[in-house]
Design a protein around this motif. Structure first.
Motif, PDB file in Angstrom:
ATOM      1  N   GLU B 188      -8.313  11.535  -3.805  1.00  0.00           N
ATOM      2  CA  GLU B 188      -6.842  10.662  -3.747  1.00  0.00           C
ATOM      3  C   GLU B 188      -5.955  10.749  -4.619  1.00  0.00           C
ATOM      4  O   GLU B 188      -5.743  12.174  -5.830  1.00  0.00           O
ATOM      5  CB  GLU B 188      -7.293   9.048  -4.632  1.00  0.00           C
ATOM      6  CG  GLU B 188      -5.957   8.163  -4.665  1.00  0.00           C
ATOM      7  CD  GLU B 188      -5.698   8.350  -4.482  1.00  0.00           C
ATOM      8  OE1 GLU B 188      -6.064   7.029  -3.087  1.00  0.00           O
ATOM      9  OE2 GLU B 188      -4.115   8.158  -4.232  1.00  0.00           O
ATOM     10  N   VAL B 197      -3.569  -2.697  -2.733  1.00  0.00           N
ATOM     11  CA  VAL B 197      -4.287  -4.013  -2.978  1.00  0.00           C
ATOM     12  C   VAL B 197      -4.350  -3.955  -4.607  1.00  0.00           C
ATOM     13  O   VAL B 197      -4.063  -5.266  -5.021  1.00  0.00           O
ATOM     14  CB  VAL B 197      -6.078  -3.851  -2.401  1.00  0.00           C
ATOM     15  CG1 VAL B 197      -6.107  -5.438  -3.002  1.00  0.00           C
ATOM     16  CG2 VAL B 197      -5.015  -3.936  -0.574  1.00  0.00           C
ATOM     17  N   TYR B 338       1.237  -7.822   8.601  1.00  0.00           N
ATOM     18  CA  TYR B 338       0.718  -8.281   7.147  1.00  0.00           C
ATOM     19  C   TYR B 338       1.649  -9.066   6.907  1.00  0.00           C
ATOM     20  O   TYR B 338       2.007 -10.302   5.633  1.00  0.00           O
ATOM     21  CB  TYR B 338       0.627  -6.870   6.387  1.00  0.00           C
ATOM     22  CG  TYR B 338       1.629  -6.600   5.655  1.00  0.00           C
ATOM     23  CD1 TYR B 338       2.778  -5.995   6.047  1.00  0.00           C
ATOM     24  CD2 TYR B 338       2.162  -6.547   4.488  1.00  0.00           C
ATOM     25  CE1 TYR B 338       3.935  -5.132   4.965  1.00  0.00           C
ATOM     26  CE2 TYR B 338       3.344  -6.719   3.231  1.00  0.00           C
ATOM     27  CZ  TYR B 338       3.942  -5.913   3.713  1.00  0.00           C
ATOM     28  OH  TYR B 338       5.203  -5.621   2.724  1.00  0.00           O
ATOM     29  N   HIS B 345       2.190 -17.109   1.909  1.00  0.00           N
ATOM     30  CA  HIS B 345       1.415 -16.612   0.694  1.00  0.00           C
ATOM     31  C   HIS B 345       2.378 -17.018  -0.142  1.00  0.00           C
ATOM     32  O   HIS B 345       1.902 -18.235  -1.114  1.00  0.00           O
ATOM     33  CB  HIS B 345       0.587 -15.784   1.249  1.00  0.00           C
ATOM     34  CG  HIS B 345      -0.508 -15.520   0.084  1.00  0.00           C
ATOM     35  ND1 HIS B 345      -1.232 -16.419  -0.110  1.00  0.00           N
ATOM     36  CD2 HIS B 345      -0.929 -14.452  -0.499  1.00  0.00           C
ATOM     37  CE1 HIS B 345      -2.163 -15.529  -1.720  1.00  0.00           C
ATOM     38  NE2 HIS B 345      -1.554 -15.199  -2.027  1.00  0.00           N
ATOM     39  N   GLY B 478      -7.169   2.246   8.750  1.00  0.00           N
ATOM     40  CA  GLY B 478      -6.627   1.680   7.303  1.00  0.00           C
ATOM     41  C   GLY B 478      -5.142   1.375   8.224  1.00  0.00           C
ATOM     42  O   GLY B 478      -4.677   1.829   9.566  1.00  0.00           O
ATOM     43  N   ALA B 479      -3.630   1.076   6.725  1.00  0.00           N
ATOM     44  CA  ALA B 479      -2.584   0.538   7.588  1.00  0.00           C
ATOM     45  C   ALA B 479      -2.251   2.862   7.751  1.00  0.00           C
ATOM     46  O   ALA B 479      -0.877   2.398   8.009  1.00  0.00           O
ATOM     47  CB  ALA B 479      -1.608   0.370   6.853  1.00  0.00           C
ATOM     48  N   LYS B 484      -1.504  -2.852   9.002  1.00  0.00           N
ATOM     49  CA  LYS B 484      -3.033  -3.768   9.028  1.00  0.00           C
ATOM     50  C   LYS B 484      -2.641  -4.565   7.683  1.00  0.00           C
ATOM     51  O   LYS B 484      -2.128  -3.803   7.035  1.00  0.00           O
ATOM     52  CB  LYS B 484      -4.149  -3.547   9.314  1.00  0.00           C
ATOM     53  CG  LYS B 484      -4.658  -2.045  10.293  1.00  0.00           C
ATOM     54  CD  LYS B 484      -5.508  -1.110  10.716  1.00  0.00           C
ATOM     55  CE  LYS B 484      -5.766  -0.639  12.025  1.00  0.00           C
ATOM     56  NZ  LYS B 484      -4.940  -0.032  11.957  1.00  0.00           N
TER      57      LYS B 484
HETATM   58  C1  LIG Z   1       3.370  -6.763  -1.236  1.00  0.00           C
HETATM   59  C2  LIG Z   1       2.596  -6.459  -0.379  1.00  0.00           C
HETATM   60  C3  LIG Z   1       2.023  -7.729  -0.325  1.00  0.00           C
HETATM   61  C4  LIG Z   1       0.856  -7.732   0.134  1.00  0.00           C
HETATM   62  N1  LIG Z   1      -0.452  -8.852   0.253  1.00  0.00           N
HETATM   63  C5  LIG Z   1      -1.377  -8.633   1.300  1.00  0.00           C
HETATM   64  C6  LIG Z   1      -2.752  -9.997   0.636  1.00  0.00           C
HETATM   65  O1  LIG Z   1      -1.795 -10.749   0.641  1.00  0.00           O
HETATM   66  N2  LIG Z   1      -3.299  -9.860   1.735  1.00  0.00           N
HETATM   67  C7  LIG Z   1      -3.793  -8.666   2.741  1.00  0.00           C
HETATM   68  O2  LIG Z   1      -5.150  -8.415   3.513  1.00  0.00           O
HETATM   69  N3  LIG Z   1      -2.710  -7.573   2.706  1.00  0.00           N
HETATM   70  C8  LIG Z   1      -2.010  -7.516   2.092  1.00  0.00           C
HETATM   71  N4  LIG Z   1      -0.913  -6.458   1.769  1.00  0.00           N
HETATM   72  C9  LIG Z   1      -1.276  -5.143   2.799  1.00  0.00           C
HETATM   73  C10 LIG Z   1      -2.899  -4.043   1.669  1.00  0.00           C
HETATM   74  O3  LIG Z   1      -1.930  -3.378   0.937  1.00  0.00           O
HETATM   75  C11 LIG Z   1      -2.837  -3.117   3.244  1.00  0.00           C
HETATM   76  O4  LIG Z   1      -3.354  -3.750   4.324  1.00  0.00           O
HETATM   77  C12 LIG Z   1      -3.449  -2.254   2.457  1.00  0.00           C
HETATM   78  O5  LIG Z   1      -3.468  -1.892   1.249  1.00  0.00           O
HETATM   79  C13 LIG Z   1      -4.124  -0.600   3.874  1.00  0.00           C
HETATM   80  O6  LIG Z   1      -4.392  -0.011   2.691  1.00  0.00           O
HETATM   81  P1  LIG Z   1      -4.878   0.964   2.802  1.00  0.00           P
HETATM   82  O7  LIG Z   1      -6.326   1.047   1.683  1.00  0.00           O
HETATM   83  O8  LIG Z   1      -4.634   1.368   4.731  1.00  0.00           O
HETATM   84  O9  LIG Z   1      -3.177   2.246   2.645  1.00  0.00           O
HETATM   85  P2  LIG Z   1      -3.762   2.440   0.862  1.00  0.00           P
HETATM   86  O10 LIG Z   1      -3.381   0.673   0.083  1.00  0.00           O
HETATM   87  O11 LIG Z   1      -1.662   2.341   1.120  1.00  0.00           O
HETATM   88  O12 LIG Z   1      -3.693   3.426   0.335  1.00  0.00           O
HETATM   89  C14 LIG Z   1      -3.759   4.459   0.982  1.00  0.00           C
HETATM   90  C15 LIG Z   1      -4.447   5.497  -0.369  1.00  0.00           C
HETATM   91  O13 LIG Z   1      -4.254   7.005  -0.097  1.00  0.00           O
HETATM   92  C16 LIG Z   1      -3.496   7.709  -1.420  1.00  0.00           C
HETATM   93  N5  LIG Z   1      -2.952   8.773   0.151  1.00  0.00           N
HETATM   94  C17 LIG Z   1      -1.724   8.779   0.569  1.00  0.00           C
HETATM   95  N6  LIG Z   1      -1.366  10.332   0.841  1.00  0.00           N
HETATM   96  C18 LIG Z   1      -2.293  11.229   0.182  1.00  0.00           C
HETATM   97  C19 LIG Z   1      -2.773  12.355   0.338  1.00  0.00           C
HETATM   98  N7  LIG Z   1      -1.913  12.932   1.270  1.00  0.00           N
HETATM   99  N8  LIG Z   1      -4.137  12.479  -0.411  1.00  0.00           N
HETATM  100  C20 LIG Z   1      -4.734  11.862  -1.295  1.00  0.00           C
HETATM  101  N9  LIG Z   1      -4.358  10.622  -0.677  1.00  0.00           N
HETATM  102  C21 LIG Z   1      -3.686  10.326  -0.562  1.00  0.00           C
HETATM  103  C22 LIG Z   1      -2.411   7.110  -1.891  1.00  0.00           C
HETATM  104  O14 LIG Z   1      -1.990   7.048  -3.046  1.00  0.00           O
HETATM  105  C23 LIG Z   1      -3.628   5.459  -1.529  1.00  0.00           C
HETATM  106  O15 LIG Z   1      -4.008   5.253  -2.992  1.00  0.00           O
HETATM  107  C24 LIG Z   1      -0.018  -7.082   1.418  1.00  0.00           C
HETATM  108  C25 LIG Z   1       1.176  -5.415   0.756  1.00  0.00           C
HETATM  109  C26 LIG Z   1       2.316  -5.401   0.364  1.00  0.00           C
HETATM  110  C27 LIG Z   1       3.113  -4.032   0.788  1.00  0.00           C
END
Ligand SMILES: Cc1cc2nc3c(=O)[nH]c(=O)nc-3n(C[C@H](O)[C@H](O)[C@H](O)COP(=O)(O)OP(=O)(O)OC[C@H]3O[C@@H](n4cnc5c(N)ncnc54)[C@H](O)[C@@H]3O)c2cc1C
Ligand code: SF4
Ligand code: SF4
Lengths: 135, 593
Positions: B188, B197, B338, B345, B478-479, B484
């Motif tokens: 990370e 999240v 999303y 919400h 993931g996103a 997503k």
């Molecule tokens: C304002 C807001 C409200 C939301 N509300 C909801 C909700 O109520 N319900 C819902 O289901 N979804 C919600 N979402 C969507 C949700 O945040 C995403 O679906 C979720 O965060 C996706 O998870 P992820 O792990 O793919 O990505 P992320 O949460 O972006 O996590 C990615 C991780 O990878 C790390 N990373 C990136 N690049 C590197 C690298 N090169 N090396 C090492 N680490 C790295 C980052 O630091 C981060 O920790 C919301 C989003 C936002 C912006």
């Protein structure tokens, strides 16, 4: 340009008489209306939701032309209580446009007060009264 | 990883007996036969050199026909199989398996696509479609005549996975892998795990607390001895090939961690769109993005007060930074998925705190699929008004609302009120900002990640191979691969974990043998092929006292880029040798009448 009235909108929200929040704006009601009443029902419901008081007052004729036959209600996919909403609008107009509050007593208490403050929303379209057709 | 010992160029013509090829032409229940005269195709190809059996079938993929093919292979001792049907993307695997089951080498099978390429493409020209089918089938037969039995390269795999990114997707993938007994290294970049999240309060649609959810996941991760979690760390080097990569991770300024891993799962998430000053009033006091609004709500309780002013009226502008089609000036074309749910919400949370706040949602389309519809319905029932605008006439946010009034004014043409132009006064304007790719050039370079036109990482196929990339052993979830919400991110994370585990738990992987091979006798090491390979699969090896080029089979993707650059014609692509290609051309060109 008409302003959306926040007080009006708040009252709509609080009212149990008028409920068009489920309306999908699909137009089925307009299509099934035997009187071809436009802006009834859906556009008028929008005026209420947005609190466009002037527009509602301008629609007196249409609101009172409704037969309350409920053809629209029978086809409405969102189960909007259209006829009941029209009744509410009539009560409101009786009071707001014709000052019939006393004569109607309790029944005159509609979902809106006439002393609504300045609005949130304004609209500048001249209102078309002609039935049928979209403006 | 040992390369093949066999001589690269083996000719089909040297085979001890003549060819015995089975040809099957599919009706596809009318999909093909409505526009291609399959009987005429059969007539035209049944006497091609090498054809021992030729038939038509209503559905070649049916169990009964598969059975029949297998029997023919055994009974007639077939050494080649051609099925003229649909796209190989659909059934190549099916028919290769038929061959394998009947004892024929699956790489002596050729699929000819007479559906997508003939019947579906030429519904206006039956004779033309049939002629084209005849030519294609002859080409397929010609290719099969000089096909060789090939065996997949078997590589031993390391039972350990590198997960890049510890958001919900990365954490959940790591847990899934650990639970089936694989070791995991999680990297990370930030000091804290959890991604977006971790900073969210009550999540839609289930109401669970984002921070709490991440804390729970982290506890589970910590309880797994097989998971090594490195925060403040980044992947800096990757070498090796699928099944056995060597990775180098830099943690902080000084620490370097090296590991051997069998696969890599990328879960690096997204950023939200940051509107430039002026876009929808961005820069004016009271104009906030969705994450800013979410943090504002998270920070307080009771009636809403923003910058010392009570909030009576909120306007949401949807699709900011998403779906920016040509009418909106171009940009990000995709829907961020999303944000409709998140904004609806949050509007319900506003109503919880103060039901008197007036909320106006200015949207283009509402994307609340499945159960998310309940959020939209609740929002409307609690008084939110939805106003629909057209992409070509976006709302205008200005500050001239008059003294003592809400600070902002939003002008919008409401399609739901017959195009009425409305002015709405607002204390807060929330720009419902979409997801954009997180800048990650370093990682893209290190892993050779495929990046789509939208800047997001690309899977091979969104439905059929949703977490695999064209780089063997590098998975995405993931996103980072597309917008997503958190449950969808987790679902794809589990898919990636399952995909990784399916290979690594076996302990070995079979790699497609359709790769390039260099004939060392012909190679004079001119060096031209090395830079031609996009996968850096070609290396220099000693051969009888001199140096020659050699293709590392486990790295080669069989793209063929090196073949035409070799001036000595020393490189051939197994399954598509020069000899096979020439024979196919001859087959295609033969008159059909
Ligand atoms: C304002 C807001 C409200 C939301 N509300 C909801 C909700 O109520 N319900 C819902 O289901 N979804 C919600 N979402 C969507 C949700 O945040 C995403 O679906 C979720 O965060 C996706 O998870 P992820 O792990 O793919 O990505 P992320 O949460 O972006 O996590 C990615 C991780 O990878 C790390 N990373 C990136 N690049 C590197 C690298 N090169 N090396 C090492 N680490 C790295 C980052 O630091 C981060 O920790 C919301 C989003 C936002 C912006
Ligand atoms: S039929 Fe019902 S849902 Fe459709 S526009 Fe009329 S009131 Fe609305
Ligand atoms: S989810 Fe809604 S707000 Fe977000 S881009 Fe898609 S349609 Fe627009």
């Amino acid at each position: 340009m008409a302003l959306v009235s926040p007080s009006l909108a708040a009252e709509v929200r609080a009212s149990s008489d008028f409920d068009a929040s489920a309306c999908l704006n699909c137009g089925t009601c307009t299509a099934t209306c035997p009187m071809g009443l436009d802006p009834l029902p859906r556009r008028l419901f929008r005026y209420v939701l947005l609190g466009l008081e002037d527009k509602i007052r301008e629609s007196v004729e249409t609101v009172f032309s409704c037969l309350l036959c409920r053809m629209c209600e029978a086809s409405c996919p969102a189960e909007v209580p259209i006829a009941e909403n029209v009744r509410s609008l009539r009560r409101y107009l009786n009071r707001a446009a014709f000052g019939l509050r006393e004569a109607f007593g309790e029944a005159g208490e509609g979902f809106m007060s006439t002393e609504g403050g300045r609005g949130d929303v304004a609209s500048d379209r001249p209102h078309r009264r002609a039935p049928g057709g979209q403006s | 990883m040992s390369d093949r010992g066999e001589k690269a160029r083996t000719s089909g013509r040297d085979r001890p007996h003549g060819n015995r090829i089975g040809v099957y032409i599919c009706h596809c229940g009318g999909n093909i036969s409505d526009y291609v005269d399959v009987e005429r195709v059969l007539e035209a190809v049944k006497d091609e050199p090498g054809v021992a059996v030729a038939k038509t079938a209503m559905f070649t993929c049916s169990d009964a026909t598969q059975q029949e093919m297998a029997e023919d292979i055994r009974e007639h001792g077939l050494d080649g199989l051609v099925v003229a049907s649909c796209s190989p993307k659909l059934h190549q695997f099916t028919f290769r398996e038929v061959a394998r089951r009947a004892g024929l080498n699956p790489y002596q099978y050729s699929q000819v696509n007479i559906r997508e390429q003939c019947s579906w493409a030429h519904t206006d020209d039956r004779a033309g479609a049939t002629d084209k089918a005849i030519r294609l089938v002859r080409g397929g037969i010609a290719r099969t005549r000089s096909s060789l039995p090939l065996t997949p390269l078997v590589v031993d795999t390391v039972p350990r996975v590198l997960v890049v990114g510890a958001g919900v997707a990365g954490l959940r993938a790591a847990l899934g892998l650990a639970q089936v007994g694989l070791e995991v290294v999680v990297v990370e970049r930030e000091a804290e795990v959890g991604g977006w999240v971790a900073g969210l309060g009550e999540l839609y649609p289930h109401g669970r607390h984002g921070g709490g959810l991440v804390a729970g996941l982290l506890d589970q991760v910590r309880a797994q001895p097989g998971i090594t979690l490195l925060t403040g760390a980044e992947l800096v080097e990757k070498s090796g090939a699928f099944g056995n990569f060597q990775v180098e991770i830099r943690q902080g300024a000084s620490r370097t961690v090296r590991a051997d891993v069998g696969a890599v799962i990328v879960a690096t998430g997204f950023e939200t769109y940051d509107p430039p000053a002026g876009e929808f009033g961005r820069g004016r006091p009271g104009v906030v993005t969705l994450p800013e609004f979410q943090r504002f709500l998270e920070a307080g309780t009771g009636a809403l007060v923003y910058e010392g002013r009570p909030v009576r009226s909120i306007v949401y502008v949807y699709c900011v930074g998403s779906r920016q089609g040509p009418k909106a000036g171009g940009g990000n074309l995709y829907c961020s998925r999303y944000c409709c749910g998140a904004a609806g919400h949050l509007s319900n949370r506003v109503a919880d705190r103060d039901p008197a706040v007036r909320q106006y949602h200015l949207y283009r389309d509402i994307r609340t699929y499945g159960n998310l519809e309940a959020i939209f319905t609740e929002s409307r029932n609690r008084g939110s008004v939805y106003i629909r605008f057209d992409e070509s006439e976006p709302p205008v946010v200005s500050g001239d609302a008059g003294a003592g009034e809400p600070r902002l004014k939003v002008r919008v043409r409401d399609l739901l009120t017959a195009g009425e132009e409305l002015d709405i006064r607002a204390d807060l304007v929330v720009l419902v900002t979409g997801m954009v790719p997180r800048p990650n050039e370093e990682l893209v370079r290190t892993l050779k990640l495929p990046v789509g036109k939208d800047g997001l990482f690309s899977e091979i196929h969104p439905k059929l191979r949703p977490v695999e990339t064209v780089v063997d052993g590098v998975l995405i979830c993931g996103a980072c691969q597309g917008p997503k919400n958190s449950s969808e991110s987790v679902a794809s994370a589990l898919a990636a974990a399952a995909q990784g585990a399916a290979v690594l738990k076996k302990g070995y992987a079979e790699l497609d043998p359709l790769v390039a091979v260099v004939d060392p006798e012909r190679c004079d090491d001119c060096g031209q092929c090395y830079p031609a390979c996009p996968f850096e699969a070609i290396e220099r090896v000693p051969h009888q006292g001199r140096e020659v080029a050699s293709v590392r089979r486990a790295v080669c993707k069989g793209c063929g880029a090196c073949v035409p650059v070799c001036p000595a014609a020393a490189i051939d692509l197994l399954g598509y040798t020069d000899e096979q290609i020439r024979a196919m051309i001859d087959g295609l060109l033969k008159e059909t009448a």
